[in-house]
Design a protein around this motif. Sequence first.
Motif, PDB file in Angstrom:
ATOM      1  N   GLU A   1       0.823  -1.209   0.000  1.00 53.18           N
ATOM      2  CA  GLU A   1       0.000   0.000   0.000  1.00 53.18           C
ATOM      3  C   GLU A   1       0.856   1.258   0.000  1.00 53.18           C
ATOM      4  OE1 GLU A   1      -3.778   1.779  -0.174  1.00 53.18           O
ATOM      5  OE2 GLU A   1      -3.047  -0.261  -0.505  1.00 53.18           O
ATOM      6  N   ALA A   2       2.049   1.189   0.587  1.00 58.35           N
ATOM      7  CA  ALA A   2       2.927   2.360   0.663  1.00 58.35           C
ATOM      8  C   ALA A   2       3.924   2.421  -0.488  1.00 58.35           C
ATOM      9  CB  ALA A   2       3.686   2.343   1.986  1.00 58.35           C
ATOM     10  N   ASP A   3       3.900   1.436  -1.404  1.00 62.90           N
ATOM     11  CA  ASP A   3       4.860   1.363  -2.513  1.00 62.90           C
ATOM     12  C   ASP A   3       6.295   1.218  -2.012  1.00 62.90           C
ATOM     13  OD1 ASP A   3       2.852   1.558  -4.401  1.00 62.90           O
ATOM     14  OD2 ASP A   3       2.968   3.740  -4.515  1.00 62.90           O
ATOM     15  N   VAL A   4       6.449   0.621  -0.846  1.00 63.30           N
ATOM     16  CA  VAL A   4       7.780   0.357  -0.302  1.00 63.30           C
ATOM     17  C   VAL A   4       8.138  -1.083  -0.633  1.00 63.30           C
ATOM     18  CG1 VAL A   4       9.151   0.142   1.801  1.00 63.30           C
ATOM     19  CG2 VAL A   4       7.596   2.067   1.521  1.00 63.30           C
ATOM     20  N   VAL A   5       9.094  -1.237  -1.541  1.00 66.72           N
ATOM     21  CA  VAL A   5       9.442  -2.557  -2.049  1.00 66.72           C
ATOM     22  C   VAL A   5      10.227  -3.311  -0.984  1.00 66.72           C
ATOM     23  CG1 VAL A   5      10.704  -3.807  -3.828  1.00 66.72           C
ATOM     24  CG2 VAL A   5       9.454  -1.721  -4.419  1.00 66.72           C
TER      25      VAL A   5
ATOM     26  N   THR B   1       8.729 -10.744  -3.959  1.00 69.89           N
ATOM     27  CA  THR B   1       7.603  -9.862  -3.660  1.00 69.89           C
ATOM     28  C   THR B   1       7.868  -8.456  -4.182  1.00 69.89           C
ATOM     29  OG1 THR B   1       7.116 -11.138  -1.662  1.00 69.89           O
ATOM     30  CG2 THR B   1       6.141  -8.952  -1.832  1.00 69.89           C
ATOM     31  N   GLY B   2       9.107  -7.980  -4.002  1.00 70.80           N
ATOM     32  CA  GLY B   2       9.454  -6.659  -4.534  1.00 70.80           C
ATOM     33  C   GLY B   2       9.393  -6.612  -6.046  1.00 70.80           C
ATOM     34  N   LEU B   3       9.904  -7.649  -6.696  1.00 73.21           N
ATOM     35  CA  LEU B   3       9.815  -7.697  -8.157  1.00 73.21           C
ATOM     36  C   LEU B   3       8.363  -7.782  -8.609  1.00 73.21           C
ATOM     37  CD1 LEU B   3      12.756 -10.137  -9.015  1.00 73.21           C
ATOM     38  CD2 LEU B   3      12.710  -7.657  -9.293  1.00 73.21           C
ATOM     39  N   SER B   4       7.563  -8.540  -7.879  1.00 74.38           N
ATOM     40  CA  SER B   4       6.142  -8.656  -8.222  1.00 74.38           C
ATOM     41  C   SER B   4       5.442  -7.312  -8.080  1.00 74.38           C
ATOM     42  CB  SER B   4       5.472  -9.698  -7.316  1.00 74.38           C
ATOM     43  OG  SER B   4       6.069 -10.961  -7.468  1.00 74.38           O
ATOM     44  N   MET B   5       5.787  -6.575  -7.020  1.00 73.38           N
ATOM     45  CA  MET B   5       5.211  -5.241  -6.862  1.00 73.38           C
ATOM     46  C   MET B   5       5.616  -4.333  -8.015  1.00 73.38           C
ATOM     47  SD  MET B   5       5.697  -4.532  -2.764  1.00 73.38           S
ATOM     48  CE  MET B   5       5.408  -2.780  -3.035  1.00 73.38           C
TER      49      MET B   5
END
Length: 415
Positions: A33-37, A42-46
Motif C-alpha cells: 500500500e505504501a509502494d515500499v518494495v 515480492t518486490g519484483l512482483s510489486m
Amino acid sequence: MLLSKKIQVVFDYFMITLGSFISAIGLALFNIEADVVPGGVTGLSMTINFVFDYLTVGQLIILLNIPLFIWGVVELGSAFGIRTFYGFFSNAFFIDLLRGDVPGFRWLHLQDSATIQYLLTHDFFFFIFIGSLFIGIGLGLVFKFKGTTAGTEIVCAILKKRFGISPGLSMMIVDFFVIAIATVVLYQKGTTEIPAIALAFYALISLYLSSWLIDLVVYGFDYAKKIIIFSTKVDEISDFIMKHLDRGVTSFYARGMYTKKDKDVLMTVVSPRDARELAPHIRELDPNAFLIVENVHEVLGEGFRSREEVDLKFLKNVQRREAAEAAAQAAQAAIRAELAAQIADKKALDARAIADSATTDHEAAVAKADAENAESQAIAAREDAQKAREHAVELEAVASSIEQCIDLDEVIAQK
C-alpha cells in the motif's frame, strides 16, 4: 515415535501457515500500500504490478517463484520443496485475500480500512515500522519451522546450508540489489507522491528491521552468558560457581601487560539468572575484580540444551499434556454416561411398577407405553455408556503410547 513425527509435521505446517499469514499482513496492508518494495520476489512482483496491474501481486509471486522453487528442490531436497511450495503459495494467497483480489472475497480490501489509511497519511514512518514487524515475525516463523516463502528466501536457505550464513544477513544482501532495481523502475515511472529515492530509504529501513526480527524469531534471545573473570581470588570464585551454580569453570594463564605479572583468568558460561547472582557475589569476594560479560547465542554440551532440543522438549510436553487431558475428559464422559444409564434404568423400573399397579385398562395401556419408552431410553443410555467406556479406554491407550514413545525417544537420545 511415528505419532510424534506426525504431530511435529502437522505443527510445523500450522506454524508455516501462521507465519505466511502474518507476513502477508505486513506486505498486503502496509508495504504494498505504501509502494515500499520489500525486496525479493515480492518486490519484483510489486514492481511488475506497477506496470501490468491486470496481474495481482499474489499471482506474480507464484509465477516468479516457480523457477526458484525448482532450484530449491534440487539443492535442498523434495521435503524442503513441499514446504516451500506450501509456504510461497499460502503467502501469495493471503496477500491477494487481504487485498480483496481473490474471487468471492473482493469485499475485503482491508488496505482501504480507516486505520490503514490514517497511518499511511499521517505517520508514514510508523506505518512502515508496523509492516516490517509483521514481515519479520511472519518470515521468522516460516524459517524456524523449516519452511520458506520462496523468492530470495530459497537463496538464503541454500546459503545457510552451504556456508552457515544467517537467514537475516543473507536476505539483507540479496534484497539490497532487488530494492535498487525496483527504485530505478519507480523513479522512471514517477507516479508516487513520495520520491522513489525516499521510498528506497524506507525500504532499506524496513529490510533491516525485518531481517533483525527474522534472526530473533529463528534463533531467539540470547539465553546464556559467558563471563570472563580477572581476580586475585580465583579459587573462592571457582568454588562458588561449581558448588552453588553447578556450572563448570575454566582457568587459564594470562599476563597483564601493564603489571607484567602472570595471573589466572576464569571463564564460565551460565544462564542469565545465574549471571545476575554471580556478578554481585564476585563483587563481594573481590571488589577489584574485573568482569567481561558477553551474550551467548547457543551452547552445546553438558548442562545446556540446543534450541532444537528445547523446542522438541516443549512439543513433547504439549503432546503428553494434551493426551492426558483427552484421556481424563473421556473417563469423565464415561462416568457421566454410566450415571445417565443408571438413572434411565431406575426410571424404567419405576415406569414398569406403575404399569403393573394400574387399576384400569386405559391407565395400564398408558403406563405400559411409558414403561416401554423408558426402557428404550435406558437401553440407549447403556449403549452410550458402553461407547464412552470404550472411547476412554482407547484414549488411555493412546496417551500411554505417546508416553512410551516420548520415554523411548529420551532413552535413545541419552544413549
